[in-house]
Design an enzyme around this catalytic site. Structure first.
Site, short mmCIF file in Angstrom:
data_model
loop_
_atom_site.label_atom_id
_atom_site.label_comp_id
_atom_site.label_asym_id
_atom_site.label_seq_id
_atom_site.Cartn_x
_atom_site.Cartn_y
_atom_site.Cartn_z
N GLN A 231 103.66 51.91 -22.57
CA GLN A 231 103.94 51.67 -23.98
C GLN A 231 104.75 50.39 -24.17
OE1 GLN A 231 102.67 53.02 -26.51
NE2 GLN A 231 102.20 55.18 -26.12
N ASN B 234 103.37 59.16 -17.95
CA ASN B 234 104.46 58.90 -18.88
C ASN B 234 104.91 60.16 -19.62
OD1 ASN B 234 106.15 57.18 -20.69
ND2 ASN B 234 104.61 57.71 -22.22
N CYS C 29 97.45 56.54 -31.41
CA CYS C 29 97.89 55.28 -32.00
C CYS C 29 96.94 54.85 -33.12
CB CYS C 29 97.99 54.19 -30.93
SG CYS C 29 96.41 53.79 -30.15
N ASP D 148 96.47 61.79 -24.78
CA ASP D 148 96.93 60.53 -25.36
C ASP D 148 95.84 59.49 -25.13
OD1 ASP D 148 98.28 58.35 -26.32
OD2 ASP D 148 99.85 58.35 -24.80
#
Length: 314
Positions: free
Chosen positions: A152, A186, A271, A245
């Site tokens: 990120q 992550n 996103c 994600d």
């Protein structure tokens, strides 16, 4: 887009100087810049207001780079900076491309990384000089991130996101977690550290390799499967909580497969609100509703936003 109010907005600790990665285009003079919005018009950028201070410090010192390069990504872990260069591929001219890459390689290796404030340099993923793996500490997990791995861009906002995902999933006390599009781990490695059986699916060789190194480095146990998470089918694995994600394109059809096994919850990090809304339509049809919806301002000064959505059976 989702037809529901937002539960909470997590603001970025930094509104400027927050980006830990910037990708810049190389012009024929070897200078760095950006393309203007929705165009290929190159504009010289001697410094960038949303790039972290250590990236701008390198930008100020960089000499002209080999014009044979197509772009350069400056990557930071908050302290060290790596320059990841990419060659300009010449269609149908393999010999010229090879010669141009060789020349770029020589010129990049000749750079004084210490004087420029760089930790290391890579070209098309090949290490040329210095230390090219960044050190990230996220959610108590020490990561080593290769030059080709995604992470990120907003380090501080990402810490908030990881902490919140861990909190929400931990409150459910699941016995097993499936992490799709897992990247370097992550989001899920802090959860694995709490003792929850965790399986990660990641297609990128570099990212999956980094996740494997992080497991060993942190003394953790988890299963890492190298493959396309978008091709997951119901019955491939069993879990009671799923986490995904995906990239901006989203994960069309994947929620249908996940919901077939009736997990206790699905956490979708996105996103791109448009592809999130598209994907969530199948969840609603299968009897899952949005039980939590939170926003993370991962990209201040832009219209983009990171969304954390929890789906639960109605």
């Amino acid at each position: 887009l989702l037809g529901r109010s937002v539960d909470h907005v997590h603001h970025s600790p930094r509104s400027l100087a927050y980006r830990a990665r910037v990708t810049m285009k190389v012009n024929p003079d070897g200078r760095l810049g950006y393309h203007r919005p929705r165009s290929h018009q190159w504009t010289h950028v001697p410094s960038c207001a949303i790039a972290r201070e250590e990236l701008n410090a390198v930008l100020e010192k960089l000499p002209g780079l080999p014009p044979q390069l197509s772009e350069v990504e400056l990557r930071s872990d908050g302290k060290n900076v790596v320059l990841a260069a990419r060659s300009n591929k010449l269609r149908g001219r393999r010999d010229r491309s090879r010669a141009a890459r060789k020349k770029s390689r020589q010129e990049l290796k000749a750079l004084d990384i210490k004087a420029l404030g760089l930790a290391g340099i890579t070209l098309d993923g090949e290490k040329l000089s210095g230390e090219t793996r960044l050190q990230l500490l996220v959610g108590g997990i020490a990561h080593e991130v290769s030059a080709d791995s995604f992470y990120q861009v907003n380090l501080e906002a990402n810490e908030l996101l990881v902490a919140r995902v861990s909190e929400l999933i931990g409150a459910l006390q699941p016995t097993s977690l499936l992490d799709l599009y897992a990247g370097i781990g992550n989001l899920s490695l802090p959860i694995a550290a709490s003792g929850i059986d965790t399986v990660l699916i990641e297609q990128s060789k570099a990212s999956a390799g980094d996740a494997e190194r992080s497991l060993r480095r942190n003394g953790l146990k988890a299963q890492i499967i190298r493959g396309d998470a978008g091709r997951f089918q119901a019955g491939d694995l069993f879990f009671d909580v799923a986490l995904l994600d995906p990239p901006r394109a989203g994960a069309p059809g994947l929620l249908t497969e996940l919901i077939t096994t009736r997990p206790r919850a699905i956490f979708y990090v996105s996103c791109n609100p448009s592809t999130l809304a598209r994907d969530l339509s199948s969840a609603a049809a299968a009897g899952y509703t949005i039980s939590a919806l939170e926003l993370f301002d991962m990209f201040p000064q832009t219209e983009h936003i990171e969304t954390l959505c929890r789906l639960s059976p109605a």
